[in-house]
Design a protein around this motif. Structure first.
Motif, short mmCIF file in Angstrom:
data_model
loop_
_atom_site.label_atom_id
_atom_site.label_comp_id
_atom_site.label_asym_id
_atom_site.label_seq_id
_atom_site.Cartn_x
_atom_site.Cartn_y
_atom_site.Cartn_z
N ALA A 43 0.58 -1.35 -0.03
CA ALA A 43 0.12 0.02 0.21
C ALA A 43 0.75 1.17 0.06
CB ALA A 43 -1.02 -0.07 1.11
N VAL A 44 0.50 1.97 -0.97
CA VAL A 44 1.15 3.64 -1.10
C VAL A 44 0.11 4.45 -0.61
CG1 VAL A 44 3.24 5.19 -2.40
CG2 VAL A 44 2.70 2.84 -2.46
N SER A 45 -0.10 5.21 0.13
CA SER A 45 -0.67 6.27 0.74
C SER A 45 -0.43 7.44 -0.03
CB SER A 45 -1.24 7.19 1.79
OG SER A 45 0.71 6.96 2.24
N ASN A 46 -1.41 8.14 -0.52
CA ASN A 46 -1.19 9.59 -1.28
C ASN A 46 -0.72 9.18 -2.36
OD1 ASN A 46 -2.16 11.42 1.53
ND2 ASN A 46 0.23 10.82 1.53
N ALA A 47 -0.83 8.26 -3.16
CA ALA A 47 -0.80 8.07 -4.12
C ALA A 47 -1.83 8.81 -5.11
CB ALA A 47 -1.08 6.44 -4.81
N SER A 48 -1.65 9.70 -6.28
CA SER A 48 -2.71 10.61 -7.10
C SER A 48 -2.48 10.34 -9.03
CB SER A 48 -2.49 11.92 -7.44
OG SER A 48 -1.02 12.78 -7.10
N PHE A 49 -3.39 10.41 -9.95
CA PHE A 49 -3.17 11.31 -10.72
C PHE A 49 -2.61 12.76 -11.38
CE2 PHE A 49 -4.38 12.48 -15.15
CZ PHE A 49 -3.89 11.62 -15.69
N TYR A 50 -1.38 12.88 -10.92
CA TYR A 50 -0.52 14.34 -11.19
C TYR A 50 -1.59 14.91 -10.02
CZ TYR A 50 1.89 12.79 -14.66
OH TYR A 50 2.34 12.28 -16.18
N GLY A 51 -1.99 15.08 -8.76
CA GLY A 51 -2.33 15.68 -7.81
C GLY A 51 -4.07 15.58 -7.74
N LEU A 52 -4.62 14.83 -8.55
CA LEU A 52 -5.69 14.77 -8.65
C LEU A 52 -6.33 13.23 -8.08
CD1 LEU A 52 -6.25 16.56 -12.36
CD2 LEU A 52 -6.95 17.22 -9.45
N ALA A 53 -7.09 12.57 -7.63
CA ALA A 53 -8.00 11.26 -7.35
C ALA A 53 -6.99 11.23 -6.38
CB ALA A 53 -8.12 10.64 -8.77
N THR A 54 -6.59 11.75 -5.21
CA THR A 54 -5.41 11.10 -4.32
C THR A 54 -6.74 9.94 -3.06
OG1 THR A 54 -4.54 13.75 -4.37
CG2 THR A 54 -4.33 11.76 -2.61
N GLY A 55 -5.66 8.72 -2.81
CA GLY A 55 -5.58 7.97 -2.98
C GLY A 55 -4.66 7.39 -1.81
N THR A 56 -5.25 5.49 -1.30
CA THR A 56 -4.28 5.20 -1.23
C THR A 56 -4.15 3.84 -2.64
OG1 THR A 56 -4.38 4.67 0.46
CG2 THR A 56 -3.49 2.96 0.10
#
Length: 183
Positions: A43-56
């Motif tokens: 699990a990697v927290s704060n993953a996003s698509f260039y800052g959008l759709a942040t989640g794990t």
């Protein structure tokens, strides 16, 4: 910390057609690394698509460990390398084989001469689940490959999220961008 990578092998071209960069189990184009992380990434927290759709983000089986068998190179994937990797994986005692390779739909061989189907059959006979990519030619008719009945064939999908962002041009003009990832 869990040691995720527990083994790595490569299968050089017996005719010596590989260059020096191919004489390693390391991934030269990033595809194998990407697929491996999709399968077993923790699990990697704060993953996003260039800052959008942040989640794990996490892999499909984050508790699993990984053994890599590199069979493809710039000049293709030799059937002898694929079958040798199947044999080695069976001997190594793997539980699941995940193959992200396959033939082009128009050149699909019969099951009796399909290297992947034959290797997978031997693995499945020994209780190993074999998961293969459906190919990259879809969504055209008859474009799925690796569809032997003993193979679990998987295809890519999308997530049902809408991403909204602003593009700011050099003259301070703002353009609203709306991307639907499920289409």
């Amino acid at each position: 910390m869990i040691r995720k990578l527990i083994g790595a092998r490569f299968y050089p071209d017996p005719d010596g057609k590989n260059d020096d960069n191919d004489k390693t189990p390391r991934d030269s184009n990033g595809h194998g690394t990407h697929v491996a992380s999709t399968a077993v990434c923790v699990a990697v927290s704060n993953a996003s698509f260039y800052g959008l759709a942040t989640g794990t983000a996490k892999g499909g089986s984050p508790e699993s460990r990984l053994a890599v068998y590199k069979v493809c190179y710039r000049n293709g994937c030799r059937g002898s390398a694929i079958l040798a990797a199947f044999d080695d994986a069976i001997a190594d005692g793997v539980d699941v084989l995940s193959l992200s390779l396959g033939v082009l739909p128009l050149s699909r061989p019969k099951l009796t001469s399909d290297t992947i189907a034959i290797g997978a059959f031997h693995a499945v006979q020994r209780g190993i689940l074999v998961v293969c990519a459906a190919g990259n030619a879809g969504p055209l008719k008859y474009s799925v490959v690796n569809d032997a009945p003993w193979i679990l064939t998987v295809a890519a999908s999308t997530i049902d999220r809408d991403l909204q962002s602003n593009v700011v041009l050099g003259v301070n003009k703002i353009i609203k961008v709306h991307t639907e990832l499920n289409k």
